[in-house]
Write a protein that holds these residues in place. Sequence first.
Motif, short mmCIF file in Angstrom:
data_model
loop_
_atom_site.label_atom_id
_atom_site.label_comp_id
_atom_site.label_asym_id
_atom_site.label_seq_id
_atom_site.Cartn_x
_atom_site.Cartn_y
_atom_site.Cartn_z
N LEU A 52 0.83 -1.21 0.00
CA LEU A 52 0.00 0.00 0.00
C LEU A 52 0.86 1.25 0.00
CD1 LEU A 52 -2.81 -1.08 2.48
CD2 LEU A 52 -3.00 -0.76 0.01
N ASP A 53 1.95 1.24 0.76
CA ASP A 53 2.86 2.38 0.76
C ASP A 53 3.39 2.66 -0.64
OD1 ASP A 53 2.53 2.87 3.46
OD2 ASP A 53 4.40 1.86 4.05
N ARG A 54 3.75 1.59 -1.37
CA ARG A 54 4.24 1.77 -2.74
C ARG A 54 3.17 2.39 -3.64
NH1 ARG A 54 6.75 -3.11 -1.60
NH2 ARG A 54 5.13 -4.32 -2.63
N VAL A 55 1.95 1.93 -3.49
CA VAL A 55 0.86 2.48 -4.30
C VAL A 55 0.67 3.96 -3.99
CG1 VAL A 55 -1.65 2.43 -4.66
CG2 VAL A 55 -0.35 0.30 -4.58
N PHE A 56 0.62 4.32 -2.72
CA PHE A 56 0.42 5.72 -2.35
C PHE A 56 1.62 6.57 -2.74
CE2 PHE A 56 -2.71 3.85 0.74
CZ PHE A 56 -3.82 4.35 0.09
N ASP A 60 1.46 9.82 -5.09
CA ASP A 60 2.07 11.09 -4.69
C ASP A 60 3.02 11.60 -5.77
OD1 ASP A 60 0.65 11.07 -2.33
OD2 ASP A 60 2.34 10.33 -1.12
N GLU A 61 3.82 10.68 -6.34
CA GLU A 61 4.75 11.07 -7.40
C GLU A 61 4.01 11.58 -8.62
OE1 GLU A 61 7.22 7.68 -8.15
OE2 GLU A 61 8.09 7.72 -6.14
N GLU A 62 2.91 10.94 -8.97
CA GLU A 62 2.12 11.39 -10.11
C GLU A 62 1.58 12.78 -9.87
OE1 GLU A 62 -0.89 8.45 -10.74
OE2 GLU A 62 0.53 6.99 -11.56
N GLU A 63 1.14 13.03 -8.64
CA GLU A 63 0.61 14.34 -8.30
C GLU A 63 1.70 15.40 -8.39
OE1 GLU A 63 -0.95 16.00 -4.23
OE2 GLU A 63 -2.46 14.68 -5.14
N GLU A 64 2.89 15.09 -7.91
CA GLU A 64 4.01 16.04 -7.93
C GLU A 64 4.50 16.33 -9.34
OE1 GLU A 64 6.97 14.41 -5.35
OE2 GLU A 64 5.73 14.64 -3.57
#
Length: 95
Positions: A52-56, A60-64
Amino acid sequence: MTYREAIEELETILRALETDAVDVDDLTTRVERSAELIRLCRYKLRHAEASLDRVFDTLDEEEETGAPTDPEANAEDSDDEDEHDHLPGGPGRGW
C-alpha cells in the motif's frame, strides 16, 4: 495459507484453550502453532502495508509531476460499469 485462515485457526486454538482441559504436551503444541500463525499474520500485514505504501508513493509522485490524478481523465468508456465495481466496497465505491 491466507491471513483469514490463519486468524480462524488462531481463534479455534484459543477457544479450545478456553474450554478444554489441555494437557501440558498438547498445550505446548498449540502454543507453538499459535506462534507460527502469529508470525505468518505479522508477515502478511507488513507485506500488505509495504504494498500500500508503494501504491500511495506512486500516486504522490504522479501528483508532484503533474500527471493526471483524476481516474476518469484517462478512462476508456466502459458501458455503465465502474472499473472498481469488483472491489469490496461495491459498485460505485472506492475501496
